[in-house]
Scaffold this active site. Sequence first.
Site, PDB file in Angstrom:
ATOM      1  N   SER A 108      14.982  40.088  46.808  1.00  0.00           N
ATOM      2  CA  SER A 108      15.611  39.326  47.882  1.00  0.00           C
ATOM      3  C   SER A 108      15.226  37.848  47.793  1.00  0.00           C
ATOM      4  O   SER A 108      15.502  37.208  46.773  1.00  0.00           O
ATOM      5  CB  SER A 108      15.220  39.942  49.232  1.00  0.00           C
ATOM      6  OG  SER A 108      16.019  39.435  50.269  1.00  0.00           O
ATOM      7  N   ASP A 215      24.736  46.516  50.308  1.00  0.00           N
ATOM      8  CA  ASP A 215      23.791  45.524  50.835  1.00  0.00           C
ATOM      9  C   ASP A 215      24.532  44.557  51.759  1.00  0.00           C
ATOM     10  O   ASP A 215      25.392  43.797  51.320  1.00  0.00           O
ATOM     11  CB  ASP A 215      23.158  44.765  49.669  1.00  0.00           C
ATOM     12  CG  ASP A 215      21.994  43.881  50.087  1.00  0.00           C
ATOM     13  OD1 ASP A 215      21.935  43.499  51.265  1.00  0.00           O
ATOM     14  OD2 ASP A 215      21.156  43.568  49.222  1.00  0.00           O
ATOM     15  N   HIS A 245      19.919  47.230  51.246  1.00  0.00           N
ATOM     16  CA  HIS A 245      19.248  46.046  50.699  1.00  0.00           C
ATOM     17  C   HIS A 245      17.973  46.359  49.918  1.00  0.00           C
ATOM     18  O   HIS A 245      17.761  45.818  48.834  1.00  0.00           O
ATOM     19  CB  HIS A 245      18.936  45.074  51.837  1.00  0.00           C
ATOM     20  CG  HIS A 245      18.299  43.796  51.372  1.00  0.00           C
ATOM     21  ND1 HIS A 245      18.888  42.982  50.429  1.00  0.00           N
ATOM     22  CD2 HIS A 245      17.122  43.192  51.718  1.00  0.00           C
ATOM     23  CE1 HIS A 245      18.102  41.928  50.212  1.00  0.00           C
ATOM     24  NE2 HIS A 245      17.036  42.036  50.973  1.00  0.00           N
TER      25      HIS A 245
END
Length: 273
Positions: A108, A215, A245
Amino acid sequence: MTRSREWTLDGHGGRLVARTWEGQGAPSYLVLLAHGYGEHVGRYEHVASALVAHGAVVHAVDHVGHGKSEGERVVIADFERVVDDLHEVDRKAREEHPDLPVVLVGHSMGGLIAARYAQRYGDSLAAVVLSGPLVGRWEAAAALLALPEMPDVPLDSTTLSRDPEVGRAYDDDPLVWHGPFRRTTVEAIERALAAVQAGPSLGSLPLMWAHGEADQLVPVGGTRSGIEHVRGERYVERIYPEARHEIFNETNADEVLSDVTAFVDEALRVRRA
């Protein structure tokens, strides 16, 4: 058996808390791990354990303003300085294991940090794994910055994984940030995204991009433009159907980790050859 130990170092914004995971025998490679926004390295115990079982020694740090590290909570003014901090972790890790190849893993926001790190220090790396990385186009940034103030709404933990226990653990974790985005950080994210797009491709450095198809936090379509820019000639892509995610915490996490270790095996095999 995996052992872990905490240690500290001086970062650009104060004292940083790092962690090392290692096994009983001599490792065959070193992993440098970068976590995501609002979280901390303690959420990666199972990832580190899988990598240690595969032969790695794993080093990670709570970024400035995150987890146990110093700094105003989740405030990052300049991601180039966070890359500097991660490079210092790398330097200290190499002092312990100077001859090991280094694999960089970022998730991320940590994928954004890892992508920029690889652009700056790719010659020192053996491979890069980007999990749900925040690169390319992230439309949420412009939407947030257009508001007069950041919404005081915590992240919806159901977007992390199909496993409800992941969301419950996240909501109950006192080291996780449960407040709003910080404008300073979102502005810095926009600059970092632009820096990655203005930077070089990774050339011959092996890159694996892994992402959840479902996601909602970092949509796969926006990330693809960034990946297409940074990827070089040695590239592996894994998009997991219905996964959200946090693919390392998804219901198919074992599959994801197996894909990562297979990618590392091949990258290290080619490197040795």
